[in-house]
Design a protein around this motif. Structure first.
Motif, PDB file in Angstrom:
ATOM      1  N   SER A 115      -0.987   6.944   1.483  1.00  0.00           N
ATOM      2  CA  SER A 115      -1.258   5.587   0.902  1.00  0.00           C
ATOM      3  C   SER A 115      -0.282   4.658   0.791  1.00  0.00           C
ATOM      4  O   SER A 115      -0.205   3.475   1.252  1.00  0.00           O
ATOM      5  CB  SER A 115      -1.927   5.667  -0.491  1.00  0.00           C
ATOM      6  OG  SER A 115      -3.257   6.383  -0.548  1.00  0.00           O
ATOM      7  N   VAL A 135       0.235   0.832   2.798  1.00  0.00           N
ATOM      8  CA  VAL A 135       0.653  -0.281   2.213  1.00  0.00           C
ATOM      9  C   VAL A 135       1.904  -0.677   3.014  1.00  0.00           C
ATOM     10  O   VAL A 135       1.793  -2.051   3.352  1.00  0.00           O
ATOM     11  CB  VAL A 135       0.946  -0.021   0.845  1.00  0.00           C
ATOM     12  CG1 VAL A 135       1.733  -1.281  -0.002  1.00  0.00           C
ATOM     13  CG2 VAL A 135      -0.360   0.452  -0.050  1.00  0.00           C
ATOM     14  N   CYS A 145      -5.854  -6.520   4.932  1.00  0.00           N
ATOM     15  CA  CYS A 145      -5.761  -6.689   3.317  1.00  0.00           C
ATOM     16  C   CYS A 145      -6.808  -6.020   2.708  1.00  0.00           C
ATOM     17  O   CYS A 145      -6.703  -5.321   1.597  1.00  0.00           O
ATOM     18  CB  CYS A 145      -5.452  -8.030   2.802  1.00  0.00           C
ATOM     19  SG  CYS A 145      -3.868  -8.789   3.293  1.00  0.00           S
ATOM     20  N   LEU A 170      -6.614  -2.383   2.200  1.00  0.00           N
ATOM     21  CA  LEU A 170      -5.760  -2.032   0.918  1.00  0.00           C
ATOM     22  C   LEU A 170      -6.666  -2.005  -0.400  1.00  0.00           C
ATOM     23  O   LEU A 170      -6.249  -1.131  -1.092  1.00  0.00           O
ATOM     24  CB  LEU A 170      -4.689  -2.742   0.815  1.00  0.00           C
ATOM     25  CG  LEU A 170      -3.643  -2.618   1.876  1.00  0.00           C
ATOM     26  CD1 LEU A 170      -2.576  -3.500   1.827  1.00  0.00           C
ATOM     27  CD2 LEU A 170      -3.037  -1.280   2.543  1.00  0.00           C
ATOM     28  N   ILE A 226       0.573  -5.569  -2.088  1.00  0.00           N
ATOM     29  CA  ILE A 226      -0.621  -5.917  -1.475  1.00  0.00           C
ATOM     30  C   ILE A 226      -1.083  -7.321  -2.100  1.00  0.00           C
ATOM     31  O   ILE A 226      -1.559  -8.169  -1.238  1.00  0.00           O
ATOM     32  CB  ILE A 226      -1.671  -4.914  -2.458  1.00  0.00           C
ATOM     33  CG1 ILE A 226      -1.582  -3.476  -1.750  1.00  0.00           C
ATOM     34  CG2 ILE A 226      -3.214  -5.500  -2.206  1.00  0.00           C
ATOM     35  CD1 ILE A 226      -2.315  -2.527  -2.377  1.00  0.00           C
TER      36      ILE A 226
END
Length: 107
Positions: free
Chosen positions: A5, A9, A53, A56, A69
């Motif tokens: 993860s 990002v 985006c 995410l 983010i």
């Protein structure tokens, strides 16, 4: 958050900033008539950044990466506003959004 993860990002954040910087540089160099000729269009680039985006949002992320983010979304939104100004050939709006993006740090 796991390492995958966190890598996601970082990767998306870097790509959004890199693409936003390319858009900014092009807009500072070329007129709207030239910018409208780009392929992919700036609207398509803006949509791709939005989609990155959105990915995410599907990952459960908390902590410091939440800020990244949020920043990625802000940069993607700047590109969306720039793309809209190019599409409508609104030079004043384009210049305003380019100046706003130019004030942002690309870190």
């Amino acid at each position: 958050m796991n390492a995958i993860s966190q890598q996601l990002v970082e990767s998306v954040y870097d790509q959004v900033l890199h693409s936003s910087n390319l858009v900014l540089r092009s807009c500072k160099l070329f007129s709207i008539s030239v910018l409208k000729l780009e392929d992919p269009t700036y609207s398509e680039i803006a949509e791709q950044l939005k989609e990155l985006c959105d990915i995410l949002d599907k990952v459960n992320i908390s902590g410091p990466d939440e800020l990244k983010i949020s920043k990625a979304r802000e940069y993607a939104n700047h590109v969306r506003l720039i793309a809209a100004a190019i599409e409508t050939e609104d030079e004043d709006t384009l210049n305003r959004h380019v100046q706003e993006l130019d004030r942002r740090p690309f870190l």
